[in-house]
Write a protein that holds these residues in place. Structure first.
Motif, short mmCIF file in Angstrom:
data_model
loop_
_atom_site.label_atom_id
_atom_site.label_comp_id
_atom_site.label_asym_id
_atom_site.label_seq_id
_atom_site.Cartn_x
_atom_site.Cartn_y
_atom_site.Cartn_z
N ARG A 1 -12.12 -14.72 -8.07
CA ARG A 1 -12.49 -16.02 -7.52
C ARG A 1 -12.99 -15.85 -6.10
NH1 ARG A 1 -10.64 -19.95 -10.87
NH2 ARG A 1 -9.02 -19.36 -12.35
N GLY A 2 -13.89 -16.75 -5.71
CA GLY A 2 -14.42 -16.68 -4.35
C GLY A 2 -15.48 -15.61 -4.25
N VAL B 1 -0.80 -1.47 -3.17
CA VAL B 1 -1.43 -2.14 -2.03
C VAL B 1 -0.57 -1.93 -0.79
CG1 VAL B 1 -2.22 -4.34 -1.09
CG2 VAL B 1 -2.46 -3.88 -3.54
N PHE B 2 -1.23 -1.50 0.30
CA PHE B 2 -0.56 -1.36 1.59
C PHE B 2 -1.07 -2.45 2.51
CE2 PHE B 2 -0.19 0.07 5.95
CZ PHE B 2 1.08 0.60 6.01
N ALA C 1 4.14 -1.44 4.53
CA ALA C 1 4.77 -0.87 3.33
C ALA C 1 3.82 -1.02 2.15
CB ALA C 1 6.09 -1.56 3.03
N TRP C 2 3.99 -0.13 1.18
CA TRP C 2 3.26 -0.23 -0.08
C TRP C 2 4.02 -1.12 -1.05
CZ3 TRP C 2 -1.47 2.15 -0.87
CH2 TRP C 2 -1.84 3.12 0.06
N ARG C 3 3.29 -1.79 -1.91
CA ARG C 3 3.90 -2.55 -2.99
C ARG C 3 3.09 -2.36 -4.26
NH1 ARG C 3 0.75 -6.95 -3.92
NH2 ARG C 3 -0.53 -7.71 -2.17
N ARG C 4 3.73 -2.50 -5.36
CA ARG C 4 3.08 -2.36 -6.66
C ARG C 4 2.36 -3.65 -7.02
NH1 ARG C 4 4.46 0.43 -11.54
NH2 ARG C 4 2.66 0.21 -12.96
N SER C 5 1.10 -3.56 -7.38
CA SER C 5 0.33 -4.69 -7.85
C SER C 5 0.07 -4.54 -9.34
CB SER C 5 -0.99 -4.80 -7.08
OG SER C 5 -1.68 -5.98 -7.43
N ALA C 6 -0.56 -5.52 -9.95
CA ALA C 6 -0.82 -5.48 -11.38
C ALA C 6 -1.75 -4.32 -11.72
CB ALA C 6 -1.44 -6.80 -11.84
N ARG D 1 -8.61 -9.83 -1.53
CA ARG D 1 -7.73 -10.95 -1.17
C ARG D 1 -6.86 -11.39 -2.34
NH1 ARG D 1 -12.66 -14.25 1.41
NH2 ARG D 1 -13.60 -13.19 -0.36
N SER D 2 -7.49 -11.64 -3.47
CA SER D 2 -6.73 -12.13 -4.63
C SER D 2 -6.19 -11.00 -5.49
CB SER D 2 -7.63 -13.02 -5.50
OG SER D 2 -8.70 -12.27 -6.04
N GLU D 3 -6.70 -9.76 -5.27
CA GLU D 3 -6.32 -8.59 -6.06
C GLU D 3 -6.65 -8.76 -7.53
OE1 GLU D 3 -2.32 -7.39 -5.12
OE2 GLU D 3 -2.64 -7.69 -2.97
N ALA D 4 -7.66 -9.58 -7.81
CA ALA D 4 -8.19 -9.71 -9.16
C ALA D 4 -9.43 -8.82 -9.27
CB ALA D 4 -8.56 -11.16 -9.45
#
Length: 424
Positions: A8-9, A207-208, A214-219, A262-265
């Motif tokens: 989106r966007g 994603v950092f 910190a890093w985190r797990r995204s889809a 931004r949306s990580e899509a």
């Protein structure tokens, strides 16, 4: 084709819609041009949102060299290759800054100030002059760094799951908030797509965010791990990062993988049908994607009637995924002057291409000929990263990271210990 999320966007004009022509329209064009050559890089990006006229002026070929000299900025490319199992990256530019600070900085734009002598560039956030590197010496523990080469600052990052091989990495820097000090904190975001042996139909996404440090797990991204073209840096345009994918093994169709930071899509963008039709006719073609004036572009090099021809396709409508052919130009004159060993690596502007050859790189205007040439210690360039930066020191991230000995756990990302932050 794999099913994707919807991005989106993202507009067709440098990630945002350009304002109306009434803004700043009373100023003569030459005065606007002179003003633009003196604003900072951050302000230059904001000026593109004022009006279509201002935006056009920011991309005028004559603005970049003047802006580098007057605004104490640097602009060029990092070229990277591997020789004898060691990576090397050098900064090259055809713009010569005139201010003492800029002139001194130009000779220092390198990665020699990092704590390791053997690192590999994996991503560049060109808007703020930030570079993401990873330790490339397999005899040392893995470690990620973010640095600002123009000011010789660096900071070690916590590690992602380095046991999974990276397939693609991208970084974007957020512009400083309005009214922030010149040496404001440089906030950035890194996306790392990695290959998990057990997952053959998807990529692992981490994603950092510098705000959390910190890093985190995204889809996960539902794409085959080997579908992305290797040694291809991410291309930022329309608010997303883009990578060219390999042709489908069955249909031969090819597309571009777009990841919204931004949306990580994500989504897949098909290439122009005309390009695929020409390939069906048996013409050899070499493809790459780049960004010119904020728009995604496809560059196709092919043989036509015994001449190497470059076609440039521009994304006319990002949301509709509609391409238009911007130009096609033959390279016979270039090859007669320079030989057949020159390889197109990127576009500096709509008319100026960046080529590399044996131990040299050059900027070549398709209509006027060679503009500049620089000797490099690279027999064969593997990766090219666009880079621009101001000379203002900044704080890299809001949370201090530590650097030194560390142990790796497969369950938790490692962090660097004994923090050292370098300024010179």
């Amino acid at each position: 084709m794999a099913k994707s999320s919807t991005v989106r966007g993202g507009s067709d004009n440098d990630d945002h819609h350009v304002g109306g022509e009434s803004d700043g329209s009373s100023l003569p064009e030459d005065q606007v041009f002179e003003m633009l050559t003196r604003v900072s890089l951050d302000d230059l990006a904001a000026c593109r949102m004022v009006s279509a006229r201002w935006r056009r002026l920011t991309y005028e070929p004559g603005l970049a060299p003047l802006h580098c000299r007057r605004a104490a900025a640097v602009s060029g490319f990092f070229v990277q290759s591997m020789t004898r199992n060691r990576y090397a990256a050098d900064f090259v530019s055809m713009h010569s800054p005139s201010s003492p600070a800029a002139a001194a900085s130009k000779t220092k734009i390198s990665l020699a100030f990092l704590p390791s002598a053997h690192v590999r560039i994996v991503a560049v956030a060109a808007h703020r002059g930030l570079v993401c590197c990873v330790e490339a010496d397999t005899r040392r523990p893995p470690c990620y760094y973010v640095c600002k080469p123009a000011t010789r600052q660096w900071r070690a990052l916590p590690n992602p799951r380095v046991r999974f091989r990276a397939a693609a990495t991208a970084m974007v820097a957020r512009p400083p908030p309005s009214g922030a000090a010149a040496a404001a904190t440089a906030e950035f975001k890194i996306v790392r797509l990695s290959v998990v042996p057990e997952l053959r139909d998807r990529l692992r996404c981490e994603v950092f965010d510098s705000r959390r440090f910190a890093w985190r797990r995204s889809a996960d991204v539902a794409l085959p791990p080997d579908s992305l073209v290797p040694a291809a840096p991410a291309v930022r345009a329309h608010g997303a990062m883009h990578w060219l994918r390999w042709p489908d093994r069955i249909t031969g169709a090819q597309d571009v993988f777009a990841f919204d930071m931004r949306s990580e899509a994500w989504r897949l963008i098909r290439l122009p049908p005309e390009v695929e039709e020409e390939e069906v006719e048996g013409r050899w073609a070499r493809k790459m994607i780049t960004a010119v004036e904020g728009r995604l572009c496809l560059v196709v090099t092919m043989e036509v009637a015994d001449e190497e021809v470059v076609q440039v396709w521009e994304m006319a409508s990002y949301m509709e995924e509609r391409w238009k052919k911007k130009m096609a130009v033959g390279l016979n004159s270039l090859h007669m002057q320079e030989g057949r060993d020159v390889v197109l690596r990127d576009l500096s502007s709509s008319d100026v291409a960046f080529f590399d050859s044996f131990c040299r790189v050059m900027w070549y205007d398709f209509w006027r000929g060679k503009m500049a040439e620089v000797e490099v210690n690279h027999i064969c360039v593997q990766e090219v990263f666009k880079f621009e930066s101001d000379l203002v020191p900044c704080e890299i991230g809001r949370v201090a990271c530590r650097f030194a000995a560390r142990t790796h756990s497969e369950e938790e990302p490692t962090a660097c210990l004994d923090y050292v932050d370098k300024f010179s």
